[in-house]
Design an enzyme around this catalytic site. Structure first.
Site, short mmCIF file in Angstrom:
data_model
loop_
_atom_site.label_atom_id
_atom_site.label_comp_id
_atom_site.label_asym_id
_atom_site.label_seq_id
_atom_site.Cartn_x
_atom_site.Cartn_y
_atom_site.Cartn_z
N ASP A 8 0.83 -1.20 0.00
CA ASP A 8 0.00 0.00 0.00
C ASP A 8 0.87 1.26 0.00
O ASP A 8 2.03 1.21 0.41
CB ASP A 8 -0.87 -0.05 1.27
CG ASP A 8 -1.83 1.12 1.37
OD1 ASP A 8 -2.27 1.63 0.31
OD2 ASP A 8 -2.15 1.51 2.51
N ASP A 10 -0.44 5.00 0.95
CA ASP A 10 -0.76 5.91 2.06
C ASP A 10 -0.77 5.18 3.40
O ASP A 10 -1.51 4.21 3.59
CB ASP A 10 -2.13 6.56 1.82
CG ASP A 10 -2.13 7.35 0.53
OD1 ASP A 10 -1.08 7.93 0.20
OD2 ASP A 10 -3.17 7.37 -0.15
#
Lengths: 174, 174
Positions: A8, A10
């Protein structure tokens, strides 16, 4: 064949928490401490629930994110043993797409465009591992999950937690 | 639970073939016929191998693509029985990302941002079905494949072929 990992952006390779708190202080003159937001939902990190979304829709927000401590070296290490894919649920914020690409090019130039995925939900990602801070992504994943520590997931413990990138490496690199 | 389908954009819901031939005629004054390019690789559709890539990097190219015949109604029909995801290998052409989003919003407004994926390669897409015109995407897919007809795939027959959207519906809707 190498195993594959979906990483991922963020909250995992980009330090969105620090960025949100910095932007809030700059705009509202109030410094909210990290300890104050532990256990809150992401949309409840500020007194006004619309603020975080407003920041996320502001041009420049994603382009100026600080890199998460240890992320660059950790991804370089993981790439020796795994196929590493960057998978970001960016589609809700269309203006973030070119910003996220430029950000990756600046901070993670060793990641090929072939290994970047921008999506809406992550339910169709078919890698062997997923490293993510959101249980909404991890809960629907069919492979092995690693939950990267974030203020909004401290009360959830049904995924393997990693508090930082050193702990991720300990889990994935023998 | 509904089965999921990854639907490609270029050459499947967008008529890139017609668009390329139109742009070539406009720029070079020569109309190349569809029959002339059958069986050629995509980068060999024009005498100058750099032309197709030049067009693909030109702002406006992806935003102005014509919709593939039958695609809108077919996706609406498929969505009654399947989770339909739009999966486009767009990352090689960064300027195409906002254009593709706007294009989808205009022509397929019933597709949620949650169901849109822009990626590099498609090897980590974990849907049950994939509809695509490129064997490079279909060959590495773990689910059931449908190869949508295109000039560059006429000599490949190791995937279930659909010549148009009516044929896709016959294969997927009982």
């Amino acid at each position: 064949m190498k195993k594959s990992i979906a990483v991922d952006m963020d909250g995992v390779i980009a330090d969105t928490e620090t960025h949100f708190l910095n932007w809030y202080e700059r705009e509202y003159g109030v410094r909210i401490g990290v300890h104050e937001i532990q256990g809150r939902e992401e949309n409840e990190m500020f007194p006004d629930k619309t603020v975080a979304r407003k920041f996320a829709f502001t041009p420049g927000f994603f382009r100026s994110l600080p890199v998460m401590t240890g992320a660059v070296e950790a991804l370089k290490t993981l790439m020796k043993s795994y196929d590493v894919y960057i998978v970001s649920a960016a589609m809700e914020f269309p203006q973030s797409l070119p910003e996220k690409l430029e950000w990756l090019k600046e901070h993670f130039p060793f990641i090929s465009w072939r290994n970047i995925i921008f999506c809406g939900d992550k339910s169709i990602i078919g890698t062997d591992y997923m490293i993510d801070d959101h249980i909404k992504n991890l809960d629907f994943f069919k492979g092995t999950t690693i939950m990267f520590h974030a203020f909004h997931n401290v009360n959830h413990n049904h995924h393997q937690r990693a508090n930082n990138w050193d702990e991720v490496l300990k889990l994935l690199v023998k």
